[in-house]
Design a protein around this motif. Structure first.
Motif, PDB file in Angstrom:
ATOM      1  N   PHE A 189      37.158  43.098  27.804  1.00  0.00           N
ATOM      2  CA  PHE A 189      36.395  44.295  27.452  1.00  0.00           C
ATOM      3  C   PHE A 189      37.216  45.564  27.632  1.00  0.00           C
ATOM      4  CE2 PHE A 189      33.520  40.946  28.350  1.00  0.00           C
ATOM      5  CZ  PHE A 189      32.417  41.150  27.535  1.00  0.00           C
ATOM      6  N   GLN A 190      36.651  46.642  27.088  1.00  0.00           N
ATOM      7  CA  GLN A 190      37.313  47.939  27.143  1.00  0.00           C
ATOM      8  C   GLN A 190      37.530  48.371  28.585  1.00  0.00           C
ATOM      9  OE1 GLN A 190      35.257  50.776  24.788  1.00  0.00           O
ATOM     10  NE2 GLN A 190      36.698  52.425  25.232  1.00  0.00           N
ATOM     11  N   LYS A 191      36.438  48.298  29.360  1.00  0.00           N
ATOM     12  CA  LYS A 191      36.533  48.678  30.763  1.00  0.00           C
ATOM     13  C   LYS A 191      36.675  47.404  31.570  1.00  0.00           C
ATOM     14  CE  LYS A 191      34.013  51.603  33.805  1.00  0.00           C
ATOM     15  NZ  LYS A 191      32.988  50.811  34.440  1.00  0.00           N
ATOM     16  N   PRO A 192      37.654  47.333  32.475  1.00  0.00           N
ATOM     17  CA  PRO A 192      37.776  46.114  33.280  1.00  0.00           C
ATOM     18  C   PRO A 192      36.458  45.844  34.003  1.00  0.00           C
ATOM     19  CG  PRO A 192      39.508  47.716  33.836  1.00  0.00           C
ATOM     20  CD  PRO A 192      38.619  48.364  32.837  1.00  0.00           C
ATOM     21  N   ASN A 193      35.992  44.608  33.956  1.00  0.00           N
ATOM     22  CA  ASN A 193      34.692  44.313  34.577  1.00  0.00           C
ATOM     23  C   ASN A 193      34.746  43.050  35.434  1.00  0.00           C
ATOM     24  OD1 ASN A 193      35.050  42.590  32.464  1.00  0.00           O
ATOM     25  ND2 ASN A 193      33.113  43.007  31.469  1.00  0.00           N
ATOM     26  N   PRO A 194      35.572  43.073  36.479  1.00  0.00           N
ATOM     27  CA  PRO A 194      35.554  41.917  37.380  1.00  0.00           C
ATOM     28  C   PRO A 194      34.176  41.782  38.025  1.00  0.00           C
ATOM     29  CG  PRO A 194      36.847  43.702  38.326  1.00  0.00           C
ATOM     30  CD  PRO A 194      36.484  44.114  36.938  1.00  0.00           C
ATOM     31  N   PHE A 195      33.826  40.553  38.421  1.00  0.00           N
ATOM     32  CA  PHE A 195      32.524  40.352  39.070  1.00  0.00           C
ATOM     33  C   PHE A 195      32.556  40.997  40.441  1.00  0.00           C
ATOM     34  CE2 PHE A 195      32.714  36.365  36.391  1.00  0.00           C
ATOM     35  CZ  PHE A 195      31.918  36.899  35.402  1.00  0.00           C
ATOM     36  N   PRO A 196      31.633  41.939  40.692  1.00  0.00           N
ATOM     37  CA  PRO A 196      31.727  42.753  41.908  1.00  0.00           C
ATOM     38  C   PRO A 196      31.556  41.954  43.199  1.00  0.00           C
ATOM     39  CG  PRO A 196      29.699  43.236  40.694  1.00  0.00           C
ATOM     40  CD  PRO A 196      30.524  42.347  39.829  1.00  0.00           C
ATOM     41  N   SER A 197      30.836  40.842  43.141  1.00  0.00           N
ATOM     42  CA  SER A 197      30.570  40.124  44.391  1.00  0.00           C
ATOM     43  C   SER A 197      31.629  39.070  44.681  1.00  0.00           C
ATOM     44  CB  SER A 197      29.188  39.472  44.314  1.00  0.00           C
ATOM     45  OG  SER A 197      29.121  38.620  43.198  1.00  0.00           O
ATOM     46  N   MET A 198      32.682  38.989  43.848  1.00  0.00           N
ATOM     47  CA  MET A 198      33.625  37.877  44.004  1.00  0.00           C
ATOM     48  C   MET A 198      35.046  38.349  44.325  1.00  0.00           C
ATOM     49  SD  MET A 198      32.588  35.340  40.934  1.00  0.00           S
ATOM     50  CE  MET A 198      30.881  34.943  40.575  1.00  0.00           C
ATOM     51  N   SER A 199      35.776  37.449  45.001  1.00  0.00           N
ATOM     52  CA  SER A 199      37.181  37.718  45.303  1.00  0.00           C
ATOM     53  C   SER A 199      38.026  37.530  44.028  1.00  0.00           C
ATOM     54  CB  SER A 199      37.667  36.748  46.371  1.00  0.00           C
ATOM     55  OG  SER A 199      37.684  35.441  45.839  1.00  0.00           O
ATOM     56  N   ILE A 200      39.319  37.877  44.146  1.00  0.00           N
ATOM     57  CA  ILE A 200      40.230  37.705  43.016  1.00  0.00           C
ATOM     58  C   ILE A 200      40.215  36.243  42.562  1.00  0.00           C
ATOM     59  CG2 ILE A 200      42.671  37.776  42.344  1.00  0.00           C
ATOM     60  CD1 ILE A 200      42.966  40.133  44.336  1.00  0.00           C
ATOM     61  N   TYR A 201      40.358  35.356  43.546  1.00  0.00           N
ATOM     62  CA  TYR A 201      40.388  33.924  43.244  1.00  0.00           C
ATOM     63  C   TYR A 201      39.102  33.502  42.540  1.00  0.00           C
ATOM     64  CZ  TYR A 201      40.797  28.881  44.057  1.00  0.00           C
ATOM     65  OH  TYR A 201      40.878  27.536  43.901  1.00  0.00           O
ATOM     66  N   ASP A 202      37.973  33.911  43.141  1.00  0.00           N
ATOM     67  CA  ASP A 202      36.689  33.472  42.584  1.00  0.00           C
ATOM     68  C   ASP A 202      36.441  34.041  41.195  1.00  0.00           C
ATOM     69  OD1 ASP A 202      36.085  31.945  44.755  1.00  0.00           O
ATOM     70  OD2 ASP A 202      34.987  33.533  45.802  1.00  0.00           O
ATOM     71  N   ASN A 203      36.946  35.239  40.941  1.00  0.00           N
ATOM     72  CA  ASN A 203      36.806  35.804  39.606  1.00  0.00           C
ATOM     73  C   ASN A 203      37.439  34.897  38.570  1.00  0.00           C
ATOM     74  OD1 ASN A 203      35.714  38.538  38.647  1.00  0.00           O
ATOM     75  ND2 ASN A 203      36.328  38.934  40.777  1.00  0.00           N
ATOM     76  N   VAL A 204      38.681  34.459  38.859  1.00  0.00           N
ATOM     77  CA  VAL A 204      39.372  33.608  37.893  1.00  0.00           C
ATOM     78  C   VAL A 204      38.695  32.238  37.846  1.00  0.00           C
ATOM     79  CG1 VAL A 204      41.575  32.610  37.212  1.00  0.00           C
ATOM     80  CG2 VAL A 204      41.499  34.839  38.324  1.00  0.00           C
ATOM     81  N   ALA A 205      38.254  31.776  39.016  1.00  0.00           N
ATOM     82  CA  ALA A 205      37.668  30.444  39.073  1.00  0.00           C
ATOM     83  C   ALA A 205      36.245  30.412  38.525  1.00  0.00           C
ATOM     84  CB  ALA A 205      37.666  29.938  40.518  1.00  0.00           C
ATOM     85  N   ALA A 206      35.619  31.605  38.392  1.00  0.00           N
ATOM     86  CA  ALA A 206      34.196  31.637  38.036  1.00  0.00           C
ATOM     87  C   ALA A 206      33.904  30.848  36.770  1.00  0.00           C
ATOM     88  CB  ALA A 206      33.734  33.079  37.877  1.00  0.00           C
ATOM     89  N   GLY A 207      34.673  31.137  35.727  1.00  0.00           N
ATOM     90  CA  GLY A 207      34.425  30.463  34.460  1.00  0.00           C
ATOM     91  C   GLY A 207      34.642  28.969  34.583  1.00  0.00           C
ATOM     92  N   LEU A 208      35.687  28.589  35.339  1.00  0.00           N
ATOM     93  CA  LEU A 208      35.991  27.170  35.516  1.00  0.00           C
ATOM     94  C   LEU A 208      34.868  26.476  36.263  1.00  0.00           C
ATOM     95  CD1 LEU A 208      39.633  27.806  36.655  1.00  0.00           C
ATOM     96  CD2 LEU A 208      39.007  26.686  34.524  1.00  0.00           C
ATOM     97  N   ARG A 209      34.469  27.082  37.391  1.00  0.00           N
ATOM     98  CA  ARG A 209      33.413  26.488  38.208  1.00  0.00           C
ATOM     99  C   ARG A 209      32.129  26.342  37.417  1.00  0.00           C
ATOM    100  NH1 ARG A 209      34.582  29.778  43.110  1.00  0.00           N
ATOM    101  NH2 ARG A 209      35.845  28.437  44.450  1.00  0.00           N
ATOM    102  N   LEU A 210      31.752  27.431  36.762  1.00  0.00           N
ATOM    103  CA  LEU A 210      30.476  27.394  36.058  1.00  0.00           C
ATOM    104  C   LEU A 210      30.568  26.519  34.821  1.00  0.00           C
ATOM    105  CD1 LEU A 210      29.411  31.086  36.581  1.00  0.00           C
ATOM    106  CD2 LEU A 210      28.708  29.071  37.834  1.00  0.00           C
ATOM    107  N   ASN A 211      31.782  26.139  34.449  1.00  0.00           N
ATOM    108  CA  ASN A 211      31.934  25.194  33.360  1.00  0.00           C
ATOM    109  C   ASN A 211      32.179  23.780  33.876  1.00  0.00           C
ATOM    110  OD1 ASN A 211      31.562  26.469  30.820  1.00  0.00           O
ATOM    111  ND2 ASN A 211      33.348  27.714  31.285  1.00  0.00           N
ATOM    112  N   GLY A 212      32.052  23.602  35.175  1.00  0.00           N
ATOM    113  CA  GLY A 212      32.036  22.238  35.690  1.00  0.00           C
ATOM    114  C   GLY A 212      33.275  21.757  36.419  1.00  0.00           C
ATOM    115  N   VAL A 213      34.296  22.623  36.611  1.00  0.00           N
ATOM    116  CA  VAL A 213      35.441  22.183  37.408  1.00  0.00           C
ATOM    117  C   VAL A 213      35.089  22.369  38.882  1.00  0.00           C
ATOM    118  CG1 VAL A 213      37.885  22.496  37.896  1.00  0.00           C
ATOM    119  CG2 VAL A 213      37.009  22.911  35.605  1.00  0.00           C
ATOM    120  N   ARG A 214      35.172  21.322  39.657  1.00  0.00           N
ATOM    121  CA  ARG A 214      34.735  21.410  41.048  1.00  0.00           C
ATOM    122  C   ARG A 214      35.885  21.214  42.037  1.00  0.00           C
ATOM    123  NH1 ARG A 214      31.177  23.741  39.918  1.00  0.00           N
ATOM    124  NH2 ARG A 214      29.023  23.222  39.441  1.00  0.00           N
ATOM    125  N   LYS A 215      36.834  20.343  41.708  1.00  0.00           N
ATOM    126  CA  LYS A 215      37.848  19.953  42.693  1.00  0.00           C
ATOM    127  C   LYS A 215      38.763  21.116  43.030  1.00  0.00           C
ATOM    128  CE  LYS A 215      38.076  14.995  41.895  1.00  0.00           C
ATOM    129  NZ  LYS A 215      37.940  14.612  40.470  1.00  0.00           N
TER     130      LYS A 215
END
Lengths: 283, 250, 324
Positions: free
Chosen positions: B89-115
């Protein structure tokens, strides 16, 4: 002449300002008096027994309200079971999908519920819980208090979930995350601290409720573990003791009031701490 | 497999206000396609139609079709569409409640990567691709919003590419950034192009000229001209395009 | 970036008519919870109506206009309670409105920030004290003071008026009105402050630029602008006062009689429910009490609906949340 008029206008201005100040001062006098009496009378009466003993039978001096304190906590817990799911999930609906007629209706009804006297909600709990069960019970009291919580929680949830910027939702959606997971895993956690604040406010409000408990939870002089039996609560106990003719019970009523107000104020302070914590994490 | 998009007679409006009209274009696989035009011309709406974000705005409507490898995206599950077509997006919009790691992992986790080790692996890979790894490797547990603006934007890019989309939409990704960060992101685009198809909206013509293979010029909701980037910038067919790229325009 | 093996199809069919099934389920579930608020209100009215039916059938329109309340003979009329509720609430408003408004004007328009904040905080704190604690204070502090000091003085000064005649009990309508006033002040004051703060600064500046004093600016620019919001705040306070139970029950004297004097004991709708409900002598007695509850419910719905419309028209949706 014009100068005189100006002076008169100035004088009116000062006079009205003084009056307004007086009004503000008068409104806080009762608060200071009530807190002062609570501290003075309550501090004399609060002792260890108050927190550990059951009420003594009529005529005997001493005893405490241990069962009522625990009873109030149990009632609050039961109330949360009723009030939190409806309040929080309903609030999520209002924030995320409520921009329509249904949302308007729910908001309106929730406001009406907020303005409904708590004693009327007590009657409702009586008709739907006490009458079918044929006895007063902790469940009925918790049910009544739970309904009283709903408007505060639903409002707080809606407002705080709405505060989460659209860009955060879009970032989630653009990752191919289903909307429900975006809401539950990203949006709601971002609003968590605010929702907790709303819940604590609601808990503080129902913690002091008396009227709806009179004929739902009723009251109890003893420990009661079963939820389908009448249970003691701090506010009802204070009421019973305050209108009794016994000196020692009056003393205990003051002690109970001090403890109750302290619990409520501590909850408010807790709310502040939580809110501050959120500020820090947002920075 | 190479993935491209085809836009057919796309129209879009907010309430009564028509913002896009009769847009048709083909977005080739593994190419960078830039959309340029003055502000308010409908650039953002256009790419938001490509991953069905447009429809999430109350009152938004749309006509025409967008085809993803020949399949109409309006008939697909929007979740699948957006999993295939990522967005920055135009304005950076990291998820405010998450760490750097969790931001990147968010899509993976919510798409089913668990390990955990898989997540670690993907997070590092994505942050490296996003040219951010060196800067944040030692503080992955810090909140995403604690980073600088340019870093946040690269974090958002890393987050978007972590789920391995086939197409990446970028809505003025550099408009809120300083020149150094902008340079980094432009380099990144060249790198990413090897793996996916990119559509970038920009109001900066130099940027379009630098990074893109094809460019479309959008004016008042209509696609005036769409051509290979060198051609469009050196030899535009339409007078309005020429006016715009030579700066004789509003 | 080649493989997509990391992403198992997470139970969502790739084609679902253009929408996501799980999302629709989620939306439906949240809708169900939201609608349960509506269901509660409907159920509440329905359940009360059903249990009050015997009394409604027996007394019809006479119920609110009859003043006999005799559980033993099973003759019930709600007039003394309606009277007591109205008089105590109006008395409370006549005390609370000037104080709240004056206070709100002081806090929003006149006071420096460092003073306004703590005072506003203290006034808001009044709202968090439980009703039963007000009642306790009312019984043991306010009522004795009224009996020994205020009522004799009022009687000597204004004793010619029927309002201030009769023996000084301490407990009674006056005590109820005063305790209610203290209890509704934070609500009226809070919403009024909200409404006053919603007045754009340009309005104040326009008046000040014409050479008005601060008070003149308030009177000519601020108050007219916020009038309907303030009326809304007052009606909201009225709604609170009408339904307030415990504190009033503890200080009003609980006598179902209509007396002109404010010194005399009275009874309110909420109080009679609180006192008699748990010990109702018969189903019929209960039905009569629930009918009183139903009347109270209806009146507060009307009053709150009206107040909300007025407040929303000025301060937007937010002001209505200043309740706790």
């Amino acid at each position: 002449m014009t100068f005189d008029r100006y002076r008169r206008r100035k004088r009116v201005n000062v006079l009205v300002s003084a009056l307004a100040f007086l009004c503000a001062a008068i409104t806080i006098i009762p608060l200071l008096m009530i807190l002062g009496h609570l501290l003075a009378q309550g501090a004399k009466a609060v002792n260890l027994d108050f927190f550990t003993q059951l009420p003594k039978p009529v005529g005997e001096v001493g005893g405490g309200m241990a069962n009522a304190i625990v009873g109030t906590l149990i009632l609050i817990g039961l109330a949360c079971l009723v009030g939190l799911p409806i309040g929080i999930i309903g609030g999520i609906y209002l924030a995320e999908f409520g921009n329509n007629k249904t949302g308007w209706l729910v908001r309106f009804m929730s406001d009406v519920l907020n303005g409904t006297p708590s004693i009327v909600i007590g009657i409702f709990a009586y008709t739907v819980v006490v009458l079918p069960m044929k006895r007063f019970s902790a469940l009925a009291g918790g049910f009544a208090l739970g309904i009283i919580m709903i408007p505060t929680v639903i409002r707080a949830t809606e407002e705080l979930v709405k505060l989460v910027p659209t860009s955060v939702r879009e970032a989630g959606l653009a990752l191919g995350i289903p909307q429900w997971r975006v809401i539950l895993r990203i949006v709601v956690p971002s609003a968590k601290a605010g929702i907790v604040t709303g819940v604590l406010l609601a808990v503080a409000r129902i913690g002091g409720e008396t009227a709806p408990l009179l004929f739902t939870a009723f009251g109890n002089q003893f420990w009661q573990r079963r939820l389908d039996q009448p249970i003691a609560s701090l506010p009802v106990q204070i009421f019973t003791y305050a209108i009794s003719p016994f000196e020692d019970w009056h003393r205990q009523a003051w002690a109970g009031a001090l403890v109750l107000v302290a619990m409520i104020l501590i909850t408010s302070v807790l709310t502040r701490v939580v809110t501050k914590g959120q500020d820090r994490s947002m920075r | 497999m190479l993935t491209g998009l085809a836009v057919e007679k796309l129209g879009a409006c907010f309430g009564q206000k028509q913002v896009l009209n009769g847009i048709s274009m083909t977005i080739g696989p593994n190419l960078v396609t830039a959309i340029i035009g003055p502000s308010g011309c409908g650039k953002s709406t256009l790419i938001r139609c490509l991953n069905r974000l447009h429809e999430t705005v109350p009152g938004a409507r749309q006509s025409g079709r967008v085809l993803l490898d020949g399949q109409d995206i309006s008939q697909m599950d929007p979740v699948q569409v957006r999993r295939t077509i990522g967005m920055v997006f135009q304005k950076p919009n990291p998820f405010p409640s998450m760490s750097i790691y969790d931001n990147v992992a968010a899509g993976l986790r919510l798409n089913g990567v668990r390990k955990r080790h898989r997540l670690d692996e993907y997070v590092e890979k994505s942050l490296r691709m996003g040219a951010l790894w060196e800067e944040v490797a030692d503080r992955l547990d810090k909140p995403g919003i604690s980073l600088s603006g340019g870093q946040q934007q690269r974090l958002c890019i890393a987050r978007a590419i972590a789920i391995e989309p086939k197409v990446l939409l970028m809505d003025e990704p550099c408009s809120a950034l300083d020149p150094v960060s902008t340079g980094k992101i432009e380099e990144l685009i060249q790198e990413l192009k090897k793996a996916l198809t990119i559509v970038i909206v920009t109001h900066n013509m130099q940027q379009a000229a630098r990074v893109s293979d094809y460019t479309g010029f959008l004016l008042l909701g209509e696609l005036i001209e769409f051509d290979e980037t060198p051609k469009l910038f050196t030899n535009p067919r339409d007078k309005r395009t020429e006016d715009y790229i030579t700066g004789r325009f509003g | 970036m080649s493989s997509s093996e990391a992403f198992p199809a997470s139970g969502v069919p790739p084609r679902a008519g253009g929408t996501n099934v799980a999302d629709r389920l989620f939306k439906g579930t949240t809708l169900l919870f939201a609608l349960s608020v509506v269901a509660i209100m409907v159920l509440m009215a329905g359940a009360m109506l059903r249990t009050a039916l015997p009394a409604i059938r027996a007394f019809g329109w006479h119920f609110p206009f009859t003043s006999t309340w005799d559980p033993v003979a099973e003759r019930f009329g709600a007039l003394p309670f309606i009277y007591g509720t109205l008089v105590s609430s109006l008395l409370a408003l006549s005390i609370a409105v000037p104080l709240s408004l004056g206070g709100a004007i002081f806090l929003v328009e006149l006071a420096p920030h460092w003073l306004a904040q703590p005072i506003a905080f203290l006034i808001d704190l009044l709202a968090s004290i439980p009703s039963v604690v007000y009642g306790l204070w009312g019984i043991f502090v306010l009522a004795p003071w009224l009996r020994t000091t205020v009522q004799p003085a009022l009687g000597a000064l204004l004793g010619v008026l029927p309002l201030f005649q009769g023996p000084a009990y301490g407990v009674g309508m006056l005590a109820a009105g005063m305790i209610l006033a203290i209890m509704v002040i934070p609500f009226i004051s809070g919403v009024s402050r909200e409404v006053l703060m919603a007045v754009p600064n340009s309005q104040r500046e326009a008046a000040l630029a014409l050479g008005a004093t601060k008070w003149e600016a308030i009177r000519t620019a601020v108050l007219p602008y916020s009038r309907s919001g303030i009326i809304g705040a007052i009606i909201l306070g009225l709604g609170r006062a009408l339904g307030e139970t415990m504190a009033v029950t503890m200080v009003i004297g609980n006598r179902p009689e209509i007396a002109l004097s404010l010194f005399a004991p009275g009874y309110t709708m909420a109080s009679v429910i609180a006192n008699e409900f748990a010990e109702a002598t018969s189903d019929f007695h209960l039905a009569a009490l629930i009918e009183i509850g139903l009347l109270l419910f209806g009146v507060t719905i009307l009053v709150n609906g009206l107040a909300r419309l007025l407040v929303w028209s000025v301060a937007g949706n937010g002001a209505a949340t200043v309740r706790e």
